[in-house]
Design an enzyme around this catalytic site. Structure first.
Site, PDB file in Angstrom:
ATOM      1  N   GLU A   1     -57.928 -29.904  17.640  1.00 29.98           N
ATOM      2  CA  GLU A   1     -57.846 -28.552  17.093  1.00 29.98           C
ATOM      3  C   GLU A   1     -58.287 -27.514  18.129  1.00 29.98           C
ATOM      4  OE1 GLU A   1     -61.120 -26.857  14.956  1.00 29.98           O
ATOM      5  OE2 GLU A   1     -61.807 -28.872  14.410  1.00 29.98           O
TER       6      GLU A   1
ATOM      7  N   LYS B   1     -58.019 -17.358  13.000  1.00 27.56           N
ATOM      8  CA  LYS B   1     -58.342 -18.723  12.585  1.00 27.56           C
ATOM      9  C   LYS B   1     -57.232 -19.171  11.650  1.00 27.56           C
ATOM     10  CE  LYS B   1     -62.637 -21.176  11.500  1.00 27.56           C
ATOM     11  NZ  LYS B   1     -64.029 -20.984  11.000  1.00 27.56           N
TER      12      LYS B   1
ATOM     13  N   LYS C   1     -69.836 -30.898   7.292  1.00 31.48           N
ATOM     14  CA  LYS C   1     -70.960 -30.087   7.733  1.00 31.48           C
ATOM     15  C   LYS C   1     -72.098 -30.201   6.730  1.00 31.48           C
ATOM     16  CE  LYS C   1     -68.003 -26.793  10.184  1.00 31.48           C
ATOM     17  NZ  LYS C   1     -66.697 -27.329   9.793  1.00 31.48           N
TER      18      LYS C   1
END
Length: 774
Positions: free
Chosen positions: A60, A120, A193
């Protein structure tokens, strides 16, 4: 009749199923994009890999456009690509530039996406970004979409998005999760996360039907900075081939969903990760107090920034380590997945550990390759006739008698074993064995069986006046060599002109040769390699043959002042070479060149004291009962090796259960980019570096032995070590110039040796699974 008909029916059904699945092959997917004139640019290297069935790993770019500042972001992106390449896979970094989707970036494009303002890009943003000709870094969601669009099966990333804390009110759930349910891509991640609600994330993935597989010995789901979140997942795998089989099984069944493969943080970062987790908990608490937690998409950047602030940047270091680790594992899985695809032409696929180096189809092709070899190995290939004692426990081998046992015939010979090990690790046609064989039954067997393994056979030199080398070995009940007879005369009479013609034609980066060659042949080969700036490695082979290298070394020193690049003795061979160099007829320690080099080391009392401190260290930190490294001083091993450095630049000493000792010289003139020139001794890291007044440095490093569950056969472990070492040096020519890369190469070689110790074969077939480490 019935079995034949059944097999025919099975083959018919399999072929029909494959025709049905053909519509989802990468080529078919790309063709559809072309037909629609989609704004997608696939880098030529990636396109070739997809068309020719080479392993590809997607990466990515949101992490470099929004996660790391310049210029660190470009260095990280380049490093991740390099790691993927080191496994044998092709990196496909994904981004949007000027409204066009880029699958794979060249250097300029990668640098550009790291510096230009960029959006993004998730699934929802794709159409708008393309229409407005914007630049964008693709998130996990966006990268997964584009990976699936072109048929990339493996995508390596960092922390996955998930269900946010308080999502039962905010409905804040990452689009990453939904993409895993609709795209057939294996996402290799470090978990989710730790700022997220991990329990609800796993529940949501279960609802979506996304398999979650932990990559490790346990089923503990990792929490990004921590290897354990307190949550368990239903499956785990411990190696790349097992992970690849899961993706392959989904492909066979034409399933549209992907899979999440979670890789825990590397052990060396675990302690720091636990401290970082405390900062995460504090940041989450603060976000709930100041209201940031209710701000939607702005919450995550704030939390990550606050964690970095609380940890004084330590979280970024661990983040980079996680990314590099997943890139490595992702590349390994992609290689194994592609191998499974290549094997699908077998009537009934066999997914057990393979004995072939490559696929059946590749092995059946003509092995007289026209491609140049990167690695040439010259020396003995032999037919091994091995007899193993299998009698009662109280029976012993005795003279003029026989005992019950097993007799097997297999391929052997030091150079051949080394070549097979290197070929298995590299898994391509870039390794070439140059070896003489006779025009006899064993010679025909050598050629035929080598081809069946998938190795090249265009390096065999038929010499009708000699017999093919044969070695008859007797092993005891524990697999240790008791005695044997070796008929290796043909190797000493190698047609050196033909051998050099092969070397010249292939232009390899590295040549290895064993001690079975005659000193005259070694001299000729060594000189030719030096003239062509080809690095060389000498494998001593045995105590008797180990000193054969000294005559060629003396000859080349007199001409060029340089010695052998690499030598791989065991402790006994090192001592024998040292003794002959010092006391033998060549009188090498009296030569002006020897004195000149030794003087440049400028070894002082500080270095001698550090050698003594290293010698007092335990062989293993985990098992103190195994003693210390006292042999470095008490047996004079360090002194012997240092005195041989004028002749051998890198001495890799195989010490068995004690591990590996590296003794080498580094200088600004020969290796100006080496980080060893600026290193200082680190006893905790098990290495010392001289700090003399000259630009020359002497490095001594110890690598503890890897654990061995069971020893079945010791005869090929050293050859497997050397073969993997050579493969690593070909892939990373400057590996010994840096501590971490040297550690990687030696660990790879040690793993190869352990696999062969656990195998009945001269070289374990499981070395093929190590190619991803190179």
């Amino acid at each position: 009749m019935f079995q034949s008909a059944l097999r025919s029916a099975l083959n018919h059904r399999i072929k029909a199923a494959r025709r049905t699945l053909a519509t989802v092959t990468p080529s078919a997917r790309i063709q559809k994009l072309l037909e629609r004139k989609a704004p997608v640019d696939i880098h030529p290297e990636v396109l070739d890999a997809l068309h020719t069935n080479k392993p590809v790993v997607a990466l990515e770019t949101a992490l470099v456009t929004h996660g790391f500042p310049a210029p660190e972001n470009y260095a990280l992106a380049s490093s991740l690509e390099d790691i993927v390449r080191s496994t044998g896979s092709i990196p496909a970094t994904v981004a949007i530039l000027d409204g066009r989707v880029k699958i794979g970036l060249d250097k300029d494009a990668l640098e550009r996406i790291c510096h230009v303002p960029a959006a993004k890009i998730s699934r929802r943003d794709i159409g708008a970004a393309i229409a407005s000709k914007a630049n964008g870094g693709t998130t996990i969601c966006g990268t997964t979409v584009f990976s699936a669009a072109v048929g990339i099966k493996v995508f390596a990333t960092g922390g996955l998005g998930g269900v946010h804390r308080g999502a039962e009110i905010s409905m804040d759930v990452s689009a990453d999760l939904g993409e895993l349910a609709r795209c057939p891509v294996g996402v290799v991640s470090s978990g989710v996360k730790s700022i997220l609600d991990i329990g609800r994330t796993l529940e949501y993935l279960e609802t979506l039907g996304v398999p979650v597989i932990n990559y490790g010995k346990t089923r503990d789901f990792p929490a990004f900075f921590s290897p354990r979140s307190g949550h368990q997942v239903p499956w785990n795998v411990e190696d790349p081939i097992s992970a690849a089989r899961i993706l392959y099984s989904q492909w066979q069944l034409n399933m549209d969903n992907g899979a999440l493969i979670t890789v825990p943080i590397p052990e060396e970062y675990e302690a720091a990760g636990l401290e970082i987790q405390k900062a995460v908990d504090q940041a989450v608490a603060e976000s709930e107090q100041n209201g940031v937690s209710k701000s939607g998409k702005d919450a995550t950047p704030w939390l990550l920034s606050r964690v970095a602030e609380l940890t004084k940047g330590e979280s970024l270091k661990n983040n980079i380590a996680l990314l590099k680790n997943t890139a490595l594992v992702g590349g390994q899985i992609a290689v194994q997945y592609q191998k499974l695809l290549q094997e699908q032409d077998d009537p009934i696929p066999n997914i057990s550990p393979r004995t072939n180096l490559r696929t059946k189809n590749a092995a059946e092709k003509d092995n007289n390759k026209s491609t140049d070899a990167e690695l040439v190995i010259i020396g003995a290939s032999a037919v091994d006739v091995t007899a193993s004692h299998a009698g009662l426990a109280n029976e012993t081998l005795s003279v003029q008698s026989t005992v019950p046992g097993h007799v097997s015939v297999s391929l052997g010979g030091v150079a051949r074993n080394v070549a097979e090990a290197a070929s298995r690790v590299m898994s391509d046609d870039s390794v070439l064995l140059v070896s003489p064989i006779g025009d006899d039954l064993f010679g025909a067997m050598m050629t035929e069986e080598t081809a069946k393994l998938g190795m090249r056979k265009d390096g065999f030199i038929t010499q009708k006046e000699h017999r093919t080398s044969t070695c008859n070995m007797i092993l005891d009940r524990s697999g240790n060599l008791v005695t044997g007879i070796a008929d290796m005369g043909i190797t000493e009479n190698l047609d050196v002109k033909k051998a050099l013609d092969i070397v010249t034609k292939n232009k390899p980066a590295l040549v290895g040769f064993d001690g079975n060659l005659s000193p005259k042949t070694m001299s000729t080969v060594f000189k030719a390699c030096k003239e062509r700036e080809i690095k060389v490695l000498f494998e001593p082979t045995s105590l008797v043959k180990s000193t054969r290298i000294l005559e060629p070394v003396a000859s080349i020193l007199a001409q060029s002042g340089t010695g052998v690049d690499f030598i791989s003795p065991n402790l006994l061979e090192l001592g024998r070479i040292y003794q002959e160099a010092r006391e033998g007829s060549l009188d090498l320690f009296s030569q002006p060149q020897w004195w000149k080099v030794i003087d440049t080391f400028s070894l002082n009392s500080q270095f001698r004291m550090e050698v003594e401190h290293l010698a007092r260290m335990n062989v293993s930190d985990e098992d103190t009962s195994r003693g210390t490294l006292s042999f470095l001083v008490e047996q004079g091993v360090a002194q012997q090796a240092i005195n041989l450095l004028p002749f051998f630049q890198h001495i890799i000493i195989k010490c068995g259960r004690t591990g590996v000792i590296i003794v080498m010289r580094v200088s600004e003139s020969t290796t100006p980019s080496s980080t060893w020139l600026h290193e200082i001794s680190n006893l905790k890291g098990r290495y010392i570096v001289s700090q003399g007044s000259s630009s020359e440095r002497v490095v001594i490093a110890h690598y503890p032995a890897l654990p061995v569950e069971k020893v079945i056969n010791v005869t090929g472990a050293g050859d497997s070590f050397v073969g993997a070492l050579l493969a690593g040096l070909v892939k990373r020519p400057e590996a010994f110039s840096h501590h971490h890369s040297m550690t990687d190469i030696i660990t790879l070689a040690q793993k190869a040796a352990v696999l062969t110790l656990n195998s009945e074969h001269a070289v374990s077939p499981r070395l093929s699974d190590l190619n991803v480490l190179v």
